[in-house]
Write a protein that holds these residues in place. Sequence first.
Motif, PDB file in Angstrom:
ATOM      1  N   PHE A 166       7.640  -1.153  -7.760  1.00 11.86           N
ATOM      2  CA  PHE A 166       7.016   0.506  -7.439  1.00 11.86           C
ATOM      3  C   PHE A 166       7.951   1.186  -6.563  1.00 11.86           C
ATOM      4  O   PHE A 166       8.964   0.726  -6.058  1.00 11.86           O
ATOM      5  CB  PHE A 166       5.606   0.193  -6.873  1.00 11.86           C
ATOM      6  CG  PHE A 166       5.527  -0.358  -5.456  1.00 11.86           C
ATOM      7  CD1 PHE A 166       5.703   0.605  -4.439  1.00 11.86           C
ATOM      8  CD2 PHE A 166       5.586  -1.478  -5.351  1.00 11.86           C
ATOM      9  CE1 PHE A 166       5.568   0.037  -2.795  1.00 11.86           C
ATOM     10  CE2 PHE A 166       5.285  -1.978  -3.809  1.00 11.86           C
ATOM     11  CZ  PHE A 166       5.468  -1.459  -2.942  1.00 11.86           C
ATOM     12  N   GLU A 184       8.537   3.509  -3.422  1.00 13.96           N
ATOM     13  CA  GLU A 184       8.039   4.242  -2.155  1.00 13.96           C
ATOM     14  C   GLU A 184       9.070   4.861  -1.475  1.00 13.96           C
ATOM     15  O   GLU A 184       9.939   4.381  -1.147  1.00 13.96           O
ATOM     16  CB  GLU A 184       7.474   2.994  -1.426  1.00 13.96           C
ATOM     17  CG  GLU A 184       6.932   3.382  -0.145  1.00 13.96           C
ATOM     18  CD  GLU A 184       6.303   2.135   0.522  1.00 13.96           C
ATOM     19  OE1 GLU A 184       5.143   1.888   0.790  1.00 13.96           O
ATOM     20  OE2 GLU A 184       7.202   1.509   1.075  1.00 13.96           O
ATOM     21  N   GLU A 185       8.802   6.364  -1.081  1.00 11.56           N
ATOM     22  CA  GLU A 185       9.774   6.986  -0.657  1.00 11.56           C
ATOM     23  C   GLU A 185      11.309   7.112  -1.014  1.00 11.56           C
ATOM     24  O   GLU A 185      12.121   6.782  -0.363  1.00 11.56           O
ATOM     25  CB  GLU A 185       9.796   6.665   1.192  1.00 11.56           C
ATOM     26  CG  GLU A 185       8.456   6.733   1.694  1.00 11.56           C
ATOM     27  CD  GLU A 185       8.286   6.352   3.045  1.00 11.56           C
ATOM     28  OE1 GLU A 185       9.290   6.300   3.682  1.00 11.56           O
ATOM     29  OE2 GLU A 185       7.025   6.368   3.966  1.00 11.56           O
ATOM     30  N   SER A 200       0.219   2.464  -1.755  1.00  9.66           N
ATOM     31  CA  SER A 200       1.418   1.840  -0.705  1.00  9.66           C
ATOM     32  C   SER A 200       1.521   3.067   0.344  1.00  9.66           C
ATOM     33  O   SER A 200       1.779   4.000   0.147  1.00  9.66           O
ATOM     34  CB  SER A 200       2.581   1.510  -1.265  1.00  9.66           C
ATOM     35  OG  SER A 200       3.582   0.917  -0.448  1.00  9.66           O
ATOM     36  N   ALA A 207       1.484   5.061  -5.629  1.00  4.39           N
ATOM     37  CA  ALA A 207       2.930   5.003  -6.296  1.00  4.39           C
ATOM     38  C   ALA A 207       2.746   4.609  -7.668  1.00  4.39           C
ATOM     39  O   ALA A 207       1.972   3.518  -7.948  1.00  4.39           O
ATOM     40  CB  ALA A 207       3.648   3.962  -5.372  1.00  4.39           C
ATOM     41  N   GLU A 208       3.744   4.969  -8.333  1.00  6.58           N
ATOM     42  CA  GLU A 208       3.758   4.521  -9.685  1.00  6.58           C
ATOM     43  C   GLU A 208       4.378   3.051  -9.866  1.00  6.58           C
ATOM     44  O   GLU A 208       5.142   2.679  -8.735  1.00  6.58           O
ATOM     45  CB  GLU A 208       4.969   5.496 -10.509  1.00  6.58           C
ATOM     46  CG  GLU A 208       5.278   5.104 -11.885  1.00  6.58           C
ATOM     47  CD  GLU A 208       6.403   5.856 -12.520  1.00  6.58           C
ATOM     48  OE1 GLU A 208       6.667   5.299 -13.522  1.00  6.58           O
ATOM     49  OE2 GLU A 208       7.176   6.867 -11.888  1.00  6.58           O
ATOM     50  N   GLU A 217      -0.502   2.251 -11.189  1.00  3.57           N
ATOM     51  CA  GLU A 217      -0.161   2.959  -9.855  1.00  3.57           C
ATOM     52  C   GLU A 217      -0.974   1.558  -8.761  1.00  3.57           C
ATOM     53  O   GLU A 217      -1.790   1.069  -9.259  1.00  3.57           O
ATOM     54  CB  GLU A 217      -1.149   4.324  -9.700  1.00  3.57           C
ATOM     55  CG  GLU A 217      -0.577   5.152 -10.247  1.00  3.57           C
ATOM     56  CD  GLU A 217      -1.266   6.545  -9.978  1.00  3.57           C
ATOM     57  OE1 GLU A 217      -0.543   7.582  -9.815  1.00  3.57           O
ATOM     58  OE2 GLU A 217      -2.733   6.338  -9.947  1.00  3.57           O
TER      59      GLU A 217
END
Length: 132
Positions: free
Chosen positions: A59, A61-62, A33, A38-39, A30
């Motif tokens: 990664f 994000e949203e 962010s 985040a993964e 992880e």
Amino acid sequence: MVAILAASSIPCIATATQSNRFPLGKYCGELLSNGIMAEAQTTFGPSVTDGKISGSYVFFEEGQTVTGLLAEPSDDGDGNDLTRNLVWQDKYGHGNLVITFTSDFSEFHGNWSDGGKASFPWNGMRCEPTIS
């Protein structure tokens, strides 16, 4: 036949030994962010050049995938250092990433920054799955 099988296993042994001495391969973990852990998948390699490592990362994000590159600007040349200073670069810009590997290079813990005083976590553990 035995000689052929024995000879063909030598590269596997060398690869396993090399991966235990260098931070090469995929690490799942992880990173922070936009205020959220985040993964992330961080990949180092495929090789070490002059003791320096490079790699890439991805990664989420949203709901979107963010990809980036990693490079180590300098190293003392032995390639075995547990703490590494890298530069990250992606669509958000670039900055510094300082990571420390365990002695067997099975995982790392670190912090990234964008040049400011604040730093944010980034970690990983050796893995096989990929983020798509």
